[in-house]
Scaffold this active site. Structure first.
Site: not given
Ligand code: NAD
Ligand code: UDP
Length: 311
Positions: A11, A105, A144, A158
């Protein structure tokens, strides 16, 4: 050599994190189901012997031997996480249980990528980590927001029950290169619209605020938290400079020299009115603060999208 698992590694944030960890001499195992991410983001790493990609969905158990886990897997853009909300809840609940189980684990330390969305539409401003939030449990964003809140609960349980070494990062709006053209979040939407000469779609009157953090700062913050001696968190990570969405649109029009008009679209349900991190804790405990201002960060992001759209 440290071996680190990055879920969601294909991502936007995950791929930058993989790059960062490899630069520090860490071996990286990247796991992603490519729902909102893409192999394009990690293609440049494919030939490296210290990098491995597995297409896997974290709602299913994973067996891997690692020292550290950065658990980022979860779609982050509202259009992506609302596309299949039940799947978003499963990813946050079952996916997080699976990764915490793996950490239990293996004895690995695990960092959970949580979010400012746990504060919902906040009544405390700026948001401090001890604020419990103001979240609608049954709305369109709940899959979300509440998903991440349960993920935090699981991480703490955990930690208390099984002594798993946990780190919780509450990430505020972060932007930069490798956001997908169709990501749907505000910075990439406005830049793509401005570069294509299309109208910039401001939802509502544009007076709602966000605080935008450039990706390199955020990645340093995540790494700092993971490596910190004993800070479980949660810890806010974000840039405390706050802008209205209308101000963001105007900055992007100016920096792209675009003549696109601004059009107003309906405000999505439960869209938070204001958001700004209090980063005192990250500053005092991790010595972390963001260094890239909005103008500089936008400049780099605009350059990325210019190349991407011309390709
Ligand atoms: P993104 O959507 O680009 O990346 C998320 C990645 O997770 C993607 O590559 C997607 O394919 C993968 N993914 C989704 N569901 C999955 C699953 N069930 N199994 C395996 N892979 C899965 O978003 P991002 O901006 O890179 O966000 C990454 C993390 O950071 C997320 O958890 C998001 O909630 C958190 N986050 C991001 C922001 C932001 O502003 N970028 C803000 C708050 C939190
Ligand atoms: N937004 C907007 N136009 C867009 C996309 C988003 O005005 O094309 C607004 C959205 O309503 C919200 C803010 O920009 O108030 C940030 O939205 P985003 O989806 O980036 O992230 P959020 O912080 O809401 O999760």
């Amino acid at each position: 050599m440290d071996r680190t698992l990055v879920t969601g590694g294909a991502g936007f944030l995950g791929s930058h994190l993989c790059d960062f960890l490899l630069r520090t001499g860490t071996e990286v195992l990247c796991v992603d189901n490519c729902f909102s991410g893409s192999k394009d983001n990690i293609r440049h790493l494919a030939a490296r012997s210290d990098f491995e990609f597995i297409r896997h969905d974290v709602i299913h158990p994973l067996f891997a031997e690692v020292d550290k886990v950065y658990h980022l897997a979860c779609p982050a853009s509202p259009i992506h996480y609302q596309h299949n909300p039940i799947k978003t809840v499963k990813t946050n609940v079952m996916g997080t249980i699976n990764m915490l189980g793996l950490a239990k684990r293996t004895g690995a330390r695990i960092l959970l990528a949580s979010t400012s969305e746990v504060y919902g539409d906040p009544e405390v401003h700026p948001q401090t980590e001890d604020y419990w939030g103001h979240v609608n449990p049954i709305g369109l964003r709940s899959c979300y927001d509440e998903g991440k809140r349960v993920a935090e609960t699981l991480a703490m349980d955990y930690h208390r029950q099984n002594r798993v070494a946990v780190r919780i990062a509450r990430i505020f709006n972060t932007y930069g290169p490798r956001m997908a053209v169709k990501d749907g979040r505000v910075v990439s939407n406005f830049i793509v619209q401005a570069l294509r000469g299309e109208p910039l779609t401001v939802y509502g009157d544009g007076s709602q605020t966000r605080s935008f953090c450039y990706v390199s700062d955020l990645i340093e913050g995540l790494h700092g938290l993971m490596e910190s001696g004993d800070l479980t968190g949660p810890v806010n990570l974000g840039n405390p400079s706050e802008f209205t969405i209308l101000e963001l649109a105007e900055s992007i029009l100016k920096q792209t020299k675009s003549r696109s008009p601004i059009v107003h679209k309906p405000l999505p349900q439960d869209d938070p009115v204001q958001r700004c991190p209090d980063i005192t804790l990250a500053g005092s405990r991790l010595g972390w603060r963001p260094r890239v201002g909005l103008e500089e960060g936008l400049e780099r992001t605009i350059a990325y999208f210019k190349e991407k759209l011309n390709a």
